[in-house]
Each structure stands twice: as C-alpha cells, then as structure tokens.
Design a protein around this motif. Structure first.
Motif, PDB file in Angstrom:
ATOM      1  N   LEU A  24       0.833  -1.198   0.000  1.00  8.63           N
ATOM      2  CA  LEU A  24       0.000   0.000   0.000  1.00  8.63           C
ATOM      3  C   LEU A  24       0.872   1.254   0.000  1.00  8.63           C
ATOM      4  O   LEU A  24       1.651   1.490   0.918  1.00  8.63           O
ATOM      5  CB  LEU A  24      -0.921  -0.005   1.220  1.00  8.63           C
ATOM      6  CG  LEU A  24      -1.943   1.134   1.277  1.00  8.63           C
ATOM      7  CD1 LEU A  24      -2.857   1.101   0.058  1.00  8.63           C
ATOM      8  CD2 LEU A  24      -2.759   1.041   2.556  1.00  8.63           C
ATOM      9  N   TYR A  25       0.715   2.049  -1.040  1.00 12.20           N
ATOM     10  CA  TYR A  25       1.521   3.249  -1.275  1.00 12.20           C
ATOM     11  C   TYR A  25       0.614   4.456  -1.012  1.00 12.20           C
ATOM     12  O   TYR A  25      -0.293   4.733  -1.782  1.00 12.20           O
ATOM     13  CB  TYR A  25       2.015   3.202  -2.720  1.00 12.20           C
ATOM     14  CG  TYR A  25       2.946   4.309  -3.179  1.00 12.20           C
ATOM     15  CD1 TYR A  25       4.267   4.025  -3.497  1.00 12.20           C
ATOM     16  CD2 TYR A  25       2.501   5.609  -3.356  1.00 12.20           C
ATOM     17  CE1 TYR A  25       5.122   5.007  -3.977  1.00 12.20           C
ATOM     18  CE2 TYR A  25       3.341   6.606  -3.820  1.00 12.20           C
ATOM     19  CZ  TYR A  25       4.654   6.299  -4.132  1.00 12.20           C
ATOM     20  OH  TYR A  25       5.505   7.274  -4.610  1.00 12.20           O
ATOM     21  N   LEU A  26       0.865   5.164   0.072  1.00 13.38           N
ATOM     22  CA  LEU A  26      -0.019   6.247   0.515  1.00 13.38           C
ATOM     23  C   LEU A  26       0.470   7.588  -0.008  1.00 13.38           C
ATOM     24  O   LEU A  26       1.621   7.963   0.207  1.00 13.38           O
ATOM     25  CB  LEU A  26      -0.078   6.286   2.042  1.00 13.38           C
ATOM     26  CG  LEU A  26      -1.037   7.302   2.645  1.00 13.38           C
ATOM     27  CD1 LEU A  26      -2.489   6.876   2.412  1.00 13.38           C
ATOM     28  CD2 LEU A  26      -0.765   7.485   4.137  1.00 13.38           C
ATOM     29  N   ALA A  41      -2.671   5.239   9.115  1.00 14.37           N
ATOM     30  CA  ALA A  41      -2.574   4.437   7.895  1.00 14.37           C
ATOM     31  C   ALA A  41      -1.375   3.500   7.943  1.00 14.37           C
ATOM     32  O   ALA A  41      -1.452   2.347   7.493  1.00 14.37           O
ATOM     33  CB  ALA A  41      -2.490   5.344   6.675  1.00 14.37           C
ATOM     34  N   ALA A  46       0.112   0.704   5.546  1.00 12.33           N
ATOM     35  CA  ALA A  46       0.752   1.480   4.490  1.00 12.33           C
ATOM     36  C   ALA A  46       2.258   1.233   4.514  1.00 12.33           C
ATOM     37  O   ALA A  46       2.880   1.295   5.573  1.00 12.33           O
ATOM     38  CB  ALA A  46       0.446   2.966   4.649  1.00 12.33           C
ATOM     39  N   ARG A  47       2.847   0.965   3.353  1.00 13.65           N
ATOM     40  CA  ARG A  47       4.260   0.588   3.279  1.00 13.65           C
ATOM     41  C   ARG A  47       5.158   1.707   2.756  1.00 13.65           C
ATOM     42  O   ARG A  47       6.375   1.643   2.909  1.00 13.65           O
ATOM     43  CB  ARG A  47       4.406  -0.632   2.364  1.00 13.65           C
ATOM     44  CG  ARG A  47       3.572  -1.841   2.783  1.00 13.65           C
ATOM     45  CD  ARG A  47       4.185  -2.545   3.970  1.00 13.65           C
ATOM     46  NE  ARG A  47       5.472  -3.115   3.652  1.00 13.65           N
ATOM     47  CZ  ARG A  47       5.664  -4.341   3.154  1.00 13.65           C
ATOM     48  NH1 ARG A  47       4.623  -5.122   2.911  1.00 13.65           N
ATOM     49  NH2 ARG A  47       6.865  -4.801   2.907  1.00 13.65           N
ATOM     50  N   VAL A  49       5.094   6.207   1.979  1.00  9.96           N
ATOM     51  CA  VAL A  49       4.364   7.473   2.069  1.00  9.96           C
ATOM     52  C   VAL A  49       4.956   8.453   1.068  1.00  9.96           C
ATOM     53  O   VAL A  49       6.173   8.698   1.067  1.00  9.96           O
ATOM     54  CB  VAL A  49       4.421   8.066   3.489  1.00  9.96           C
ATOM     55  CG1 VAL A  49       3.831   9.476   3.515  1.00  9.96           C
ATOM     56  CG2 VAL A  49       3.689   7.175   4.471  1.00  9.96           C
ATOM     57  N   VAL A 200      -8.060   6.023   1.798  1.00  7.34           N
ATOM     58  CA  VAL A 200      -7.555   5.826   3.158  1.00  7.34           C
ATOM     59  C   VAL A 200      -7.693   7.102   3.984  1.00  7.34           C
ATOM     60  O   VAL A 200      -8.287   7.110   5.061  1.00  7.34           O
ATOM     61  CB  VAL A 200      -6.094   5.340   3.139  1.00  7.34           C
ATOM     62  CG1 VAL A 200      -5.487   5.378   4.539  1.00  7.34           C
ATOM     63  CG2 VAL A 200      -6.003   3.930   2.570  1.00  7.34           C
ATOM     64  N   ALA A 210      -6.731   1.222   5.561  1.00  7.19           N
ATOM     65  CA  ALA A 210      -5.432   0.737   5.100  1.00  7.19           C
ATOM     66  C   ALA A 210      -5.315  -0.776   5.269  1.00  7.19           C
ATOM     67  O   ALA A 210      -4.758  -1.471   4.410  1.00  7.19           O
ATOM     68  CB  ALA A 210      -4.308   1.448   5.855  1.00  7.19           C
ATOM     69  N   SER A 214      -4.506  -3.417   2.368  1.00  9.11           N
ATOM     70  CA  SER A 214      -3.277  -4.208   2.499  1.00  9.11           C
ATOM     71  C   SER A 214      -3.545  -5.699   2.355  1.00  9.11           C
ATOM     72  O   SER A 214      -2.726  -6.438   1.801  1.00  9.11           O
ATOM     73  CB  SER A 214      -2.612  -3.915   3.847  1.00  9.11           C
ATOM     74  OG  SER A 214      -2.211  -2.566   3.935  1.00  9.11           O
TER      75      SER A 214
END
Length: 490
Positions: A24-26, A41, A46-47, A49, A200, A210, A214
C-alpha cells in the motif's frame, strides 16, 4: 545440468522482489491532522508514504514534510517527495516521485545519490520503458479508474497494465481511483503497489481502510494464503466450533491458528456439558499466538463468559487486530445457552466496537437488539441497530425464516447488499454459522474484499449444506470436504 562442459548455475534476479516499493503506497492530501492520519494508515499497513502538497507555501510545506519525514523514519517507512527535487533534498527524503514534465530521473539520481528512490509517473508502455531506461526505481502507472483528486487525461486501466507488465522489470505502482472493492483486479493485472489518497485518508478510520487494502495483496501470496486466528469453543463431535473453523480455514487454503475459550461435551443431539477456559488462560493463548504468528483476520465463535470477551477485546486492541469477524454464538443447535446475560452486555460494550463484520443469525440478532424479526425489512432494521452499536459491517443471516430463498443482508453503514441462494431443506446443518463466518474470514485473509468474501463464503456454505453429512442421531454436520472439492475450481 551441463552445457559446453560447464555446470549451469541458476541466477534469479531479485531486484523487483527486494524493492521497498510494494504493498500500500499512501499519497498525502492537504487535509487537517495529516500526520495523525498518516500514522494511523501506517498502523493499518501502508508501506510507503509520498508527500504531495502543491498548494502550500514553502515554509509550511517544509514544516509538514519534516514532521512526516520524522514519522516515517520512526516507523521504518520510505518517505517520498512528490515532484520537488529541492524539497526532497532539504528534507533528506528517501526518494522523489516525478511527473512526466517534472524533471529528469538522471538529475534526481545525481542530486539524491545512489541510494535515493526515484519514481516516474507514466501512462503508456513508451513512457514506462523510457522511465526504466532513465534509471527509475519504479514507475507509477495509470490512471486505473476515474478519480476525484485530479482531472484524468489518461485512463489506461488494469487491462493496459496487464498488457505491459511483462515488459517492465521494475516495480509498478498503480495509481488512480483505487479502492478496496476494485484494488484486487489491479493487483491481478500485475501491480506491485497500489497508490491511494482518499480511499484511506478520507476514511473515518484510516487504519482500518489501510488494513482492508493491504489484505488484498495476499491474493498473490504463496499458499497457504493469509492467516486466520479462530477464537472459539471446542465441539467434541467435530461438526461445529473450533473444529469446523480449522477445517474450513485449511480446506479453503489459508493458515489457521486457534485459541480455545471453552470445552463442550457435544454431539449431533446437543450439548450436555460446558467447561469454560479461565479468561487468564485465554489471554495467555492470545499472547502466544499474536506475539509470534502474523494474523490477518480474527474470527470469533463461542466466547462463553464476560471475562473472556473482555480479555479478547483487550488483546485485539493491544495487538492492533482490526479485521475481526464476530459470530455471536449464543445458543447451540439443540437449544442449550452458550453465553449468559452479562456476557452479552460486555460483548455489546467491548467487542462490537472492535468488530469489522458481525454475523448474527435471526435469533442472535433478536437477542442483541430486542427486536422480533419476521422478514427482510426486520433484518435490515436489526442490521442498522447493530451498526449503531459499533460493528463496522453487519451481516444478518436469514436462514431461520421459513419461506423463500435463504437470504442474508449486509449493511456496511451506507448501503444494503442482498445475498440469496435457494433454500435447502436438510437436518444436517450442524456447524453452519461457524463454517460460514470462518469462510468469510478466510476469503478476507486470502485477499478478497468484503462483499466478494461474503459472496464466495455464501456459495461455500450452501454447498456444504447441500452435501450435509448424515452423521449421528441428531443434526448432522455440514460437509466441509465435499464443499471445498466443489469450490476449488471456482
């Protein structure tokens, strides 16, 4: 193997597999309490930011960026700056993401150094290949779907992503209009990461949103896909309880762990005795599992006592488990009560606010709401009331209604969704509720979004009832094995 007199050595490139750009790219928005929402998140999964702020003045952008940079460093999450190379350098960001007209990846590499992460937005195979040739570490590709965050000029969609995937050796971050309900199709098309903003950060609970997104990445994991913890009682007859849960989880291709809450002396005719597990030992079991084994979803069944429910609620909070499917088991098939009045109140006060999906049958919904339910309108009203008690999603099961199809109704807080299958007349229905809830938890853990997980679980339990096993002298169990055999090719 030998070729030209020399042994062949298998070399596997791990460039893409080892990249930090995955999951997950926020992408940030310009709203209030940004750091608080971003941290939530990250808690949810989230991996990466990406800091995106094109409206703020220079001083404000630096101050907000510095706060986010420190947060990401503390949480071990890569911090990427959008478009602004000077800001990325000043913030000592981990990387920079460039649009097609926002700079040269080679220059960004020179300024940020060899360890900097460089991404480039692309909309076609030509642009993607050019970014790769220029040394980008990853590409953004899209838009996948229409989005409210910007005007869409290019909409290649998942089909184009799938078409170019084999020609791109670096990670692909899918962008544009991605949500819990459509993200699975994008991952199936080949995305290594999903870029999201409002899905998100505009959610009432960014951590839960999130977590939902994910989980979708488990659909590409090696079997067993995902991990399910069942917290339930033991059925000595094997048809329901923790035995039915573990059969379901395993046969549907996930990994099952378990925490026992009670022992029952039980067969197809009913429950003759119950021996509750002390709440302190339930807590010890939860610690043992959750401190060591990654758990994607938690499914609960018979919880027996107020102390056990309180211990479970505490541990779910401590270990931040958010995808919790609660089957509020209250009455055995033969009519024996499995939970007392005080425990019901604690369930409503402590567990329902931590429940992702509540799956009561009609008698259970009636006990929890004080209503009498005679039709689908009553099921909908019960779902509304249970949602107001804190459950994020409520699935009221209509198997106890006596006419028409077997209809279950999901309320997600904003809309109702109806699941109907032909009613099967059979006395071999022992373990139906346990199996259904476990199947939903398993499909969630495997990477299906909520509505699809329920739909597939409904098909599975219907097959299990249809193949019901005429075992014993009372209500025989549903047939997990034949249902799984029938279901595996779907």
């Amino acid at each position: 193997m030998i070729a030209n007199g020399h042994p062949l050595r298998l070399v596997v490139s791990r460039e893409k597999q080892d990249s930090v750009i995955r999951g997950l790219y926020l992408v940030t928005d310009g709203g209030e309490r940004l750091a608080e929402r971003v941290e939530a998140a990250i808690d949810g999964g989230a991996r990466v930011v990406q800091y995106r702020d094109k409206a703020g003045d220079g001083g404000r952008r630096f101050a907000v960026g510095q706060e986010l940079r420190e947060l990401c460093a503390k949480r071990g999450v890569p911090f990427i700056v959008n478009d602004d190379l000077e800001l990325a350098k000043a913030l000592k960001a981990d990387g920079l993401h460039l649009g097609q007209e926002d700079g040269d990846p080679r220059e960004a590499r020179r300024i940020l150094g060899p360890g900097g992460i460089i991404g480039v937005s692309t909309h076609s195979l030509r642009e993607a290949l050019a970014a790769q040739a220029a040394g980008a570490d990853y590409i953004g590709f899209g838009a996948m779907y229409p989005t409210a965050s910007k005007d869409i000029e290019h909409l290649p969609g998942p089909q184009t992503l799938a078409a170019i995937r084999e020609q791109i050796a670096i990670p692909v971050v899918a962008i544009g209009g991605i949500s819990r309900d459509n993200g699975g199709a994008v991952i199936d098309a080949g995305a290594d990461a999903l870029a999201v903003i409002s899905a998100v950060l505009s959610a009432p609970d960014p951590a839960l949103a999130a977590a939902e997104l994910s989980l979708l990445f488990n659909r590409r994991a090696a079997p067993p896909r995902g991990s399910v913890l069942t917290v339930a009682g033991s059925d000595s007859g094997g048809g329901a309880g923790i035995q039915a849960d573990l059969k379901t989880i395993t046969l549907l291709g996930s990994y099952g762990s378990s925490v026992l809450t009670a022992l029952t002396a039980q067969n197809t005719r009913g429950v003759s005795a119950i021996h509750g597990v002390p709440p302190e030992f339930v807590a010890e079991q939860l610690d043992a599992v959750l401190s060591d084994i990654h758990v994607d979803t938690v499914k609960t069944g018979m919880l027996f006592s107020a102390g056990t429910i309180a211990a479970l609620a505490d541990k779910l909070s401590e270990y931040r488990r958010r995808i919790v499917v609660v089957d509020p088991v209250m009455i055995a098939k033969g009519g024996a009560p499995l939970i007392d009045r005080h425990a019901v109140e604690i369930l409503k006060e402590r567990l329902l606010p931590r429940t992702y999906l509540l799956t009561p049958n009609i008698p259970e919904a009636e006990r929890l709401t004080g209503m009498t339910i005679a039709d689908e309108e009553g099921m909908q009203e019960a779902a509304r009331r249970l949602h107001r008690l804190g459950a994020r999603n409520v699935l009221v099961k209509g198997g106890h209604l006596l006419s028409g199809d077997s209809v279950d109704i999901l309320f997600d807080g904003s809309a109702f969704h109806r699941y109907a299958t032909p009613r099967i007349l059979s006395k071999n229905t022992h373990g139906t509720g346990c199996t259904y809830a476990s199947a939903i938890a398993t499909f969630l853990a495997r990477g299906e979004p909520l509505r699809e997980a329920i739909s597939r679980a409904k098909q599975f339990i219907t097959a299990a009832i249809r193949h019901g096993h005429p075992l014993g002298k009372g209500h025989g169990p549903v047939n997990h094995y034949l249902a799984a055999q029938e279901f595996k090719d779907r």
